[in-house]
Design a protein around this motif. Sequence first.
Motif, PDB file in Angstrom:
ATOM      1  N   GLN A 136     -47.570  19.894   9.076  1.00  0.00           N
ATOM      2  CA  GLN A 136     -47.362  19.157  10.318  1.00  0.00           C
ATOM      3  C   GLN A 136     -46.235  19.853  11.087  1.00  0.00           C
ATOM      4  N   PRO A 137     -46.255  19.717  12.447  1.00  0.00           N
ATOM      5  CA  PRO A 137     -45.253  20.406  13.255  1.00  0.00           C
ATOM      6  C   PRO A 137     -43.832  20.150  12.746  1.00  0.00           C
ATOM      7  N   LEU A 159     -56.123  33.086  14.478  1.00  0.00           N
ATOM      8  CA  LEU A 159     -56.115  32.772  15.909  1.00  0.00           C
ATOM      9  C   LEU A 159     -55.466  33.934  16.650  1.00  0.00           C
ATOM     10  N   LYS A 160     -56.266  34.680  17.384  1.00  0.00           N
ATOM     11  CA  LYS A 160     -55.760  35.879  18.064  1.00  0.00           C
ATOM     12  C   LYS A 160     -55.881  35.765  19.578  1.00  0.00           C
ATOM     13  N   LYS A 161     -55.239  36.711  20.243  1.00  0.00           N
ATOM     14  CA  LYS A 161     -55.373  36.773  21.699  1.00  0.00           C
ATOM     15  C   LYS A 161     -56.681  37.482  22.047  1.00  0.00           C
ATOM     16  N   VAL A 162     -57.769  36.744  21.908  1.00  0.00           N
ATOM     17  CA  VAL A 162     -59.115  37.223  22.280  1.00  0.00           C
ATOM     18  C   VAL A 162     -59.748  36.084  23.080  1.00  0.00           C
ATOM     19  N   HIS A 205     -61.737  32.927  23.710  1.00  0.00           N
ATOM     20  CA  HIS A 205     -62.079  31.874  22.760  1.00  0.00           C
ATOM     21  C   HIS A 205     -63.258  31.046  23.251  1.00  0.00           C
ATOM     22  N   HIS A 228     -65.441  27.417  23.040  1.00  0.00           N
ATOM     23  CA  HIS A 228     -65.027  26.012  23.022  1.00  0.00           C
ATOM     24  C   HIS A 228     -65.712  25.293  21.872  1.00  0.00           C
ATOM     25  N   VAL A 229     -65.055  24.260  21.347  1.00  0.00           N
ATOM     26  CA  VAL A 229     -65.688  23.383  20.360  1.00  0.00           C
ATOM     27  C   VAL A 229     -65.817  22.014  21.011  1.00  0.00           C
ATOM     28  N   GLN A 230     -67.029  21.578  21.231  1.00  0.00           N
ATOM     29  CA  GLN A 230     -67.267  20.341  21.976  1.00  0.00           C
ATOM     30  C   GLN A 230     -67.640  19.208  21.033  1.00  0.00           C
ATOM     31  N   GLN A 231     -66.976  18.083  21.185  1.00  0.00           N
ATOM     32  CA  GLN A 231     -67.443  16.868  20.521  1.00  0.00           C
ATOM     33  C   GLN A 231     -68.553  16.248  21.364  1.00  0.00           C
ATOM     34  N   PRO A 280     -67.432  32.403  23.902  1.00  0.00           N
ATOM     35  CA  PRO A 280     -66.565  32.617  25.072  1.00  0.00           C
ATOM     36  C   PRO A 280     -67.342  32.916  26.359  1.00  0.00           C
ATOM     37  N   ASP A 325     -69.665  30.168  29.570  1.00  0.00           N
ATOM     38  CA  ASP A 325     -69.411  29.654  30.928  1.00  0.00           C
ATOM     39  C   ASP A 325     -69.494  30.736  31.994  1.00  0.00           C
ATOM     40  N   ASN A 382     -64.951  28.442  14.401  1.00  0.00           N
ATOM     41  CA  ASN A 382     -64.818  28.886  15.792  1.00  0.00           C
ATOM     42  C   ASN A 382     -64.010  30.177  15.903  1.00  0.00           C
TER      43      ASN A 382
END
Lengths: 372, 372
Positions: A39-40, A141-144, A146, A148-151, A171, A174, A204
């Motif tokens: 956790q943060p 998790l990289k700077k590429v 991304h 989306h993951v949709q509920q 990616p 859209d 993802n």
Amino acid sequence: MKKELLKTTFCALALACSSNGLWAQNDIKEDFQPSTLNQPGQEYPMVNSQGYARFRVLIPDAQSVTVSLGLGGRGGTKLVKGTDGAWTGTTEGPMDEGFHYYHLTVDGGVLNDPGTLNFYGSCRWESGIEIPAHDRDFYALKKVPHGHVQQILFHSPSTSTERRAFVYTPPCYDKDSQTRYPVLYLQHGWGEDETAWSNQGHANLIMDNLIADGKIKPFIIVMTYGMTNDVKFGHIYEFTAKEFEAVLVDELVPYVDKHFRTLADRDHRAMAGLSMGGFETRLITLRRGEAFGYYGLLSGGLYMPDDFKEGPQPKGIFISCGSKENPDKVKEAGEALKAAGYKATWYVSEGTAHEFLTWRRSLYQMAPLLFK
Amino acid sequence: MKKELLKTTFCALALACSSNGLWAQNDIKEDFQPSTLNQPGQEYPMVNSQGYARFRVLIPDAQSVTVSLGLGGRGGTKLVKGTDGAWTGTTEGPMDEGFHYYHLTVDGGVLNDPGTLNFYGSCRWESGIEIPAHDRDFYALKKVPHGHVQQILFHSPSTSTERRAFVYTPPCYDKDSQTRYPVLYLQHGWGEDETAWSNQGHANLIMDNLIADGKIKPFIIVMTYGMTNDVKFGHIYEFTAKEFEAVLVDELVPYVDKHFRTLADRDHRAMAGLSMGGFETRLITLRRGEAFGYYGLLSGGLYMPDDFKEGPQPKGIFISCGSKENPDKVKEAGEALKAAGYKATWYVSEGTAHEFLTWRRSLYQMAPLLFK
């Protein structure tokens, strides 16, 4: 034989968190870092470069605190109380690389570690810890760009419910309003739910990285809840997945084909699953071969050439497991399928058991083979 | 005056779970049902038709178990151990309708109730319970067309991170590939994150129902993490939201306008937030009025006519709070804005404090007023 194999696979679930007890505690390197799933702001649990996990929870007046992780069936890791009221302890040996579920037993009650995020497994939200894998780059998790993951929430007439699924769109989805994409329906394991492949599996991020590296043509992934008729652990052979088949094939597939720009035919639709999700994949693809062209079983049983004597022929088959599961049987089945002329691939994840690193790697291996 | 009001608002957070102690325990109706936020298959915690909450956790060897919910600052609800090793207890009085955060204190340690789902609040994943509200229909999951909630990951040069947001797209979004929509940027409160408005707030269900009832024209909602520079509780006046402004206005807004079919101008862009998110909304809209036309403060401070002496004029203002917060000041400010010629609306949620039912209702009231 196949039945026996599945039994082995599902039993492995309970032993999945075993660690190697051969390491002596005085060999432990003191380079512990917070687990990436904390956790943060939380320092504990921590992991070191050898794969040891260290825990610390503040419960000043507790009588006993045990972590279910480590030492396999032998009682986990017992924490020891310090003068500051905090209970601490380190696994007796290094853990397998990758993701592990665990929980605390505090004075005889099952509770979660307040230091870490929760993940749905064993039909409850469990604590989770990540032992950094040497090959973790493929799900980082990289700077590429991304996806989306949709509920999505879809109406299910067969169960009279509004049901949830998650949909990964790549990616490029859209970028223009015309391009259509193949779809992989990807199932979780027993006691998990539709959140597992994103939360524990990083599906993802695996896709984002594969696409950024030009290793696959983009496709959509759909993940929904597969325990529609509440199969009980240990009763997997009574499970027909008939109720789930209705939800998946007759309700969710049409919803996805209506709401997303899919290529809505068998040649561009795959089904795969891990553990119980593989069991479901096998049952459903063999009954509803007209709906799916590509099949994947990840630590979830096998196909044999005889399975395809009748009905539509698979366009591609992928079977896998961890090297600590049943690699010989996966290899045997894969080779038998190939010898019979099927486009089949088998894969064994080195050094892993019935856990998520096996399945992250399996998805990474399987994705480039789909829709070809 | 405004400063004083904000102080009241933020202090209310800590008292938000107070219950009414005037009810005698012998008046309790024995019609308890599992809370709708329980983990699958879990019976406890339960709630009755009067708003009492009842807890049961199995921790056989614990010395003491207390639930932070109930009795306000006076120690919560102490559970009592039964002969079966389970600790049980009922709040001394009925709770306010709606969502409440809570946790267990077990032998002096802060842990979550294993019976219920977790929700991010107070900078940790807390247990959550739902006291059914008499007007809960407006945020219920119904058989209506549902919008999607998308997890997006966007690159943020100003913080050198890949950041997460959730985007609600209305049910009609996939129907044609041409229609463009207005966007509401909607912020969570202190200690919460980008999951709050969907998980605790049911923002997507509120929108689905409003749209199904024909009460609003569809729009997009974007929810991201607003504690970019880690404002500490109690130090809200030192918070400039400058870092967050860069992420939101200069990075996220362009990402959303690029990846979604938005109407990308100030007349079709709103910002609103609850509690600290309202504080951020006020700071950012007054500095960057060129980006947003509609402003909403939900239990999060006030606008006064003097705020708009310079800069772009607001197209619409919404301010609200719970009747147990500071309704007179919200009303005063709303009337002052109206008297000064602004298109302003104020709203007071009856019988609620600084909690999510106030904000669910506020969103329901605010949504029809936006983009008109």
